[in-house]
Scaffold this motif. Structure first.
Motif, short mmCIF file in Angstrom:
data_model
loop_
_atom_site.label_atom_id
_atom_site.label_comp_id
_atom_site.label_asym_id
_atom_site.label_seq_id
_atom_site.Cartn_x
_atom_site.Cartn_y
_atom_site.Cartn_z
N ARG A 115 0.95 -1.20 -0.14
CA ARG A 115 0.08 -0.05 -0.06
C ARG A 115 0.85 1.29 0.22
O ARG A 115 1.97 1.20 0.57
CB ARG A 115 -0.90 0.14 1.24
CG ARG A 115 -1.86 -1.22 1.31
CD ARG A 115 -2.77 -1.10 2.48
NE ARG A 115 -3.74 -2.45 2.48
CZ ARG A 115 -4.75 -2.28 1.83
NH1 ARG A 115 -5.15 -1.16 1.09
NH2 ARG A 115 -5.61 -3.38 1.88
N THR A 116 0.33 2.29 -0.63
CA THR A 116 1.26 3.67 -0.53
C THR A 116 0.27 4.64 0.00
O THR A 116 -0.94 4.93 -0.17
CB THR A 116 1.23 4.02 -2.03
OG1 THR A 116 2.23 3.18 -2.71
CG2 THR A 116 2.23 5.26 -2.07
N HIS A 117 0.81 5.23 1.05
CA HIS A 117 0.18 6.56 1.72
C HIS A 117 0.91 7.77 1.48
O HIS A 117 2.22 7.69 1.28
CB HIS A 117 0.31 6.05 3.11
CG HIS A 117 -0.34 7.15 4.20
ND1 HIS A 117 -0.09 7.53 5.37
CD2 HIS A 117 -1.47 8.18 3.78
CE1 HIS A 117 -0.81 8.36 5.88
NE2 HIS A 117 -1.74 8.62 4.85
N CYS A 118 -0.08 8.72 1.22
CA CYS A 118 0.60 10.03 0.43
C CYS A 118 0.04 11.03 1.61
O CYS A 118 -1.29 11.03 2.18
CB CYS A 118 -0.12 10.25 -0.71
SG CYS A 118 0.64 11.65 -1.42
N GLU A 119 1.06 11.80 1.86
CA GLU A 119 0.72 12.97 2.94
C GLU A 119 1.11 14.29 2.46
O GLU A 119 2.57 14.27 2.03
CB GLU A 119 1.26 12.94 4.26
CG GLU A 119 0.96 13.66 5.49
CD GLU A 119 -0.35 13.13 5.99
OE1 GLU A 119 -1.48 13.91 5.98
OE2 GLU A 119 -0.40 11.88 6.39
N ARG A 120 0.47 15.38 2.26
CA ARG A 120 0.81 16.59 1.69
C ARG A 120 1.47 17.50 2.91
O ARG A 120 0.63 17.75 3.76
CB ARG A 120 -0.59 17.37 0.95
CG ARG A 120 0.03 18.64 0.46
CD ARG A 120 -0.74 18.90 -0.75
NE ARG A 120 -0.54 18.16 -1.81
CZ ARG A 120 -1.03 18.15 -3.15
NH1 ARG A 120 -1.89 19.06 -3.27
NH2 ARG A 120 -0.93 17.17 -4.01
N VAL A 121 2.65 17.93 2.71
CA VAL A 121 3.18 18.61 3.61
C VAL A 121 3.55 20.08 3.21
O VAL A 121 3.93 21.03 4.27
CB VAL A 121 4.64 17.96 4.12
CG1 VAL A 121 4.40 16.76 4.95
CG2 VAL A 121 5.49 17.78 3.12
N VAL A 122 3.64 20.34 2.18
CA VAL A 122 3.51 21.76 1.55
C VAL A 122 2.36 21.93 0.67
O VAL A 122 2.11 21.27 -0.29
CB VAL A 122 5.03 22.12 1.07
CG1 VAL A 122 4.80 23.54 0.36
CG2 VAL A 122 6.20 21.97 2.20
N GLU A 123 1.73 23.12 0.78
CA GLU A 123 0.78 23.63 -0.31
C GLU A 123 0.77 25.04 -0.18
O GLU A 123 0.18 25.54 0.56
CB GLU A 123 -0.35 22.76 -0.47
CG GLU A 123 -1.15 23.33 -1.46
CD GLU A 123 -2.51 22.52 -1.80
OE1 GLU A 123 -2.55 21.35 -1.46
OE2 GLU A 123 -3.46 23.12 -2.45
N ASN A 124 1.58 25.77 -1.12
CA ASN A 124 1.45 27.34 -1.21
C ASN A 124 0.82 27.69 -2.35
O ASN A 124 1.11 27.26 -3.49
CB ASN A 124 2.86 27.84 -1.18
CG ASN A 124 3.55 27.48 -0.01
OD1 ASN A 124 2.94 27.09 1.23
ND2 ASN A 124 4.73 27.35 0.11
N GLU A 125 -0.31 28.18 -2.39
CA GLU A 125 -1.06 29.00 -3.52
C GLU A 125 -0.10 29.95 -3.95
O GLU A 125 0.22 30.97 -3.27
CB GLU A 125 -2.33 29.45 -2.93
CG GLU A 125 -3.10 29.73 -4.36
CD GLU A 125 -4.55 29.93 -3.76
OE1 GLU A 125 -5.29 28.99 -3.94
OE2 GLU A 125 -5.02 31.19 -3.73
N ILE A 126 0.51 30.07 -5.39
CA ILE A 126 1.08 30.87 -5.95
C ILE A 126 0.59 31.81 -7.05
O ILE A 126 1.26 32.89 -7.31
CB ILE A 126 2.49 30.22 -6.72
CG1 ILE A 126 2.11 29.07 -7.40
CG2 ILE A 126 3.33 29.62 -5.47
CD1 ILE A 126 3.34 28.37 -7.91
N PHE A 127 -0.67 31.32 -7.30
CA PHE A 127 -1.38 32.07 -8.36
C PHE A 127 -2.80 31.99 -8.43
O PHE A 127 -3.20 30.64 -7.93
CB PHE A 127 -1.00 31.92 -9.88
CG PHE A 127 -1.66 32.52 -10.68
CD1 PHE A 127 -1.35 33.70 -11.23
CD2 PHE A 127 -2.93 31.70 -11.55
CE1 PHE A 127 -2.15 34.53 -12.01
CE2 PHE A 127 -3.45 32.48 -12.46
CZ PHE A 127 -3.11 33.81 -12.69
N ARG A 128 -3.81 33.02 -8.34
CA ARG A 128 -5.04 32.80 -8.53
C ARG A 128 -5.71 34.00 -9.29
O ARG A 128 -5.25 34.92 -9.07
CB ARG A 128 -5.58 32.99 -6.73
CG ARG A 128 -7.01 32.74 -6.74
CD ARG A 128 -7.52 32.47 -5.29
NE ARG A 128 -8.89 32.58 -5.01
CZ ARG A 128 -9.58 32.02 -4.05
NH1 ARG A 128 -8.81 31.46 -3.16
NH2 ARG A 128 -10.87 32.12 -4.10
#
Lengths: 140, 429
Positions: free
Chosen positions: B347-360
């Protein structure tokens, strides 16, 4: 019989290094009685910890056997290596990368002994699980 | 006395496995593969392949009279198989031989009609050329040639032998060696002499930048391809078609049963959840199809690759097509991925540790003449962990493009980035 111990010491007690730094360490076997040695291995390596299965890679490896005529197992052995650019030590949420000096002693009789000392390569801060995305930055 | 643990369990960061026991069991498995595979290989090659080769190259020609013909049937484990057999007589020197046979392989088939067609080429009482074994004149064939069974079938046991032999060789080379010593041997064998990035890959944990540098951009230096382009849609479509075909067939049987007053009510009730899953798959596949068909590919170009922590980089994003957006965002994200065994599954587990919005950008409309085009600068966080890839663990950087559309399904697309160790946008000295 008391199993022999292994002591690993970093030069100057330093435990944090940058890529390209020279790592110097000393290791010795501590035993109250003389022991016959089949082999002695020292590695500078990284391994992963955390949720995934362990991966490891060896950066520097030496294996001594009694055939090494110049080696005296009663004296401390030294280890020197230039550290690579990566992977850097990392304390992530589910992935951790740990660097260490690991010494493994294979006596002629009895069980092998292992000792390791962790050190830090680079200065990556501890990761935290992402919080909800911040409010908008800007419109280009 | 050492304790052997034959079962592995992960306790915290440690695995309770007996390495000696596991390696011994692996050795026995490989040995069984070699022995069983070798035995089957010897049987097939000895009885079929060599016989056929000799019949084609070493057998001597003669003339035979066909005395009888029949299809031989053999039943094993409930399956009946067939082969053609002819009784024929021929002379070698002064001596006459009467034998049963057809070709050298003597392979059975499950199709009786095939055998009858082969026998139809021979008439009882007629003369035909035959070939006999000069070393044993009592052995002869009426048909020569090559069959797939003689040359393809041996590949299967040969593969078993190769895997078993390779495994035994690896175990022999690494037996009694420490985990570090084995890792070193493995690292050495992983080197690819044809790989132009081999020196970089000597450090096995830094992924290559190939995907991000293969394609030049029109506005910035590199165009970044989307991660797994179209694979999601293809996979989902294949699963959807497969599942609904199967469910549809059962549904048809149910309906036919009910129309013929032979309705199976257990099957009728039992099929309902499967129809529901099929409907959900159709919804998901339909949504993906709408996105793929209605939203043109997003063009993402970057000024540099690889990236370094603390560095500023230019990004160009273009979204063509006639679309009405409620929101369009680009985020710089970092995911940790850990693959682990759970029982017999991986099994593969994924965890997001960085998410910076750079454009909107909010509430806007694009069309063919006026697509969304944005060029902006973003920064890789100082001291960020670099991209990392080992067998079971990874740290992956990516750009995540998200679109929230009016009257159309939302979409999300990822574009892989490679961040190498460094500081202030430069590699370590």
């Amino acid at each position: 019989m008391i199993a022999p111990g292994i002591t690993i010491l970093f030069e100057g007690g330093r435990r944090t290094f940058e890529p390209g730094d020279l790592l110097t360490a000393e290791y010795r076997i501590d035993s109250l009685v003389p022991i016959e040695i089949k082999a002695l291995e020292a590695s500078v390596m990284w391994y992963t910890a955390g949720k995934g299965d362990e991966d490891l890679a060896v950066h520097h490896f030496v294996r001594h056997t009694p055939d090494d005529s110049l080696l005296d197992f009663r004296r401390p052995q030294s280890l020197r290596t230039i550290l690579p650019i990566g992977p850097l030590s990392y304390d992530g949420a589910i992935v951790k990368v740990r660097w260490c000096v690991r010494v493994r002693l294979f006596p002629l009789r009895g069980r092998e002994s292992v000792s390791e000392e962790l050190f830090q390569l680079g200065r990556v801060p501890q990761a935290v699980v992402r919080t909800p995305p911040p409010v908008v930055l800007e419109d280009a | 006395m050492p304790r052997f643990r034959f079962f592995s369990k992960k306790r915290g960061e440690h695995r309770t496995t007996s390495e000696v026991g596991a390696r011994a069991a692996l050795g026995v498995s490989f040995a069984v593969l070699v022995v069983v595979g070798g035995y089957i290989l010897a049987q097939v090659v000895g009885r079929v392949t060599i016989s056929e080769w000799r019949a084609n190259h070493e057998f001597a020609a003669a003339e035979a009279v066909v005395l009888d013909k029949q299809v031989i049937a053999s039943t094993e484990e409930g399956y009946t198989k067939y082969r053609p057999e002819l009784k024929f007589r021929y002379s070698v020197g002064e001596k006459e031989h009467t034998v049963l046979g057809y070709d050298a392989a003597g392979v059975y088939t499950t199709d009786r009609e095939d055998c009858e067609e082969l026998l139809a080429e021979f008439e009882v009482g007629e003369k035909y050329p035959c070939w006999y074994d000069p070393q044993n004149a009592g052995r002869a064939v009426l048909v020569r040639g090559y069959s797939w069974a003689a040359w393809v079938v041996p590949l299967l046991p040969a593969a078993f032998v190769a895997v078993g032999f390779g495994g035994l060789t690896y175990l022999f080379l690494t037996w009694g060696k420490s985990a570090e010593h084995r890792a070193l041997i493995q690292q050495a064998t992983n080197l690819d002499i044809f790989d132009p990035h081999a020196p970089r890959r000597r450090d096995p944990a830094l992924p290559p930048t190939d995907d991000g540098t293969n394609s030049p951009g029109t506005t910035l230096k590199f165009r970044i391809p989307p991660s797994a382009p179209g694979w999601d849609l293809m996979f989902l479509s294949a699963v959807c078609v497969g599942w609904n075909t199967l469910v549809g067939w059962f549904l048809y049987r149910v309906l036919v049963g009910h129309l013929g007053s032979r309705g199976d009510y257990v099957l009728t009730i039992g099929i309902v959840p499967f129809v529901g899953v099929g409907g959900y798959l159709l919804y998901r596949a339909g949504k993906q199809l709408l996105i793929a068909g209605g939203v043109s590919p997003t063009v993402v170009e970057i000024s540099s690759n690889p990236l370094y922590p603390g560095g500023n980089y230019e990004l160009f994003v273009r979204q063509p097509g006639r679309l009405s957006f409620s929101r369009f965002t680009v985020a710089l994200a970092c995911d940790e991925e850990a693959t682990f065994r759970q029982g017999t599954n991986s099994r593969t587990h994924c965890e997001r540790v960085v998410e910076n919005e750079i454009f909107r950008r909010d509430a806007f409309v694009t069309d063919r003449q006026d697509p969304l085009s944005a060029r902006f600068t973003f920064r890789v966080p100082d001291g960020a962990m670099h991209s990392f890839q080992s067998e079971h663990n990874a740290v992956k950087w990516k750009l995540v493009v998200r679109g929230v559309l009016n009257h159309w399904p939302d979409f999300e697309r990822s574009y892989s980035l490679v961040v190498y160790p460094g500081r202030n946008g430069a590699p370590h000295a």
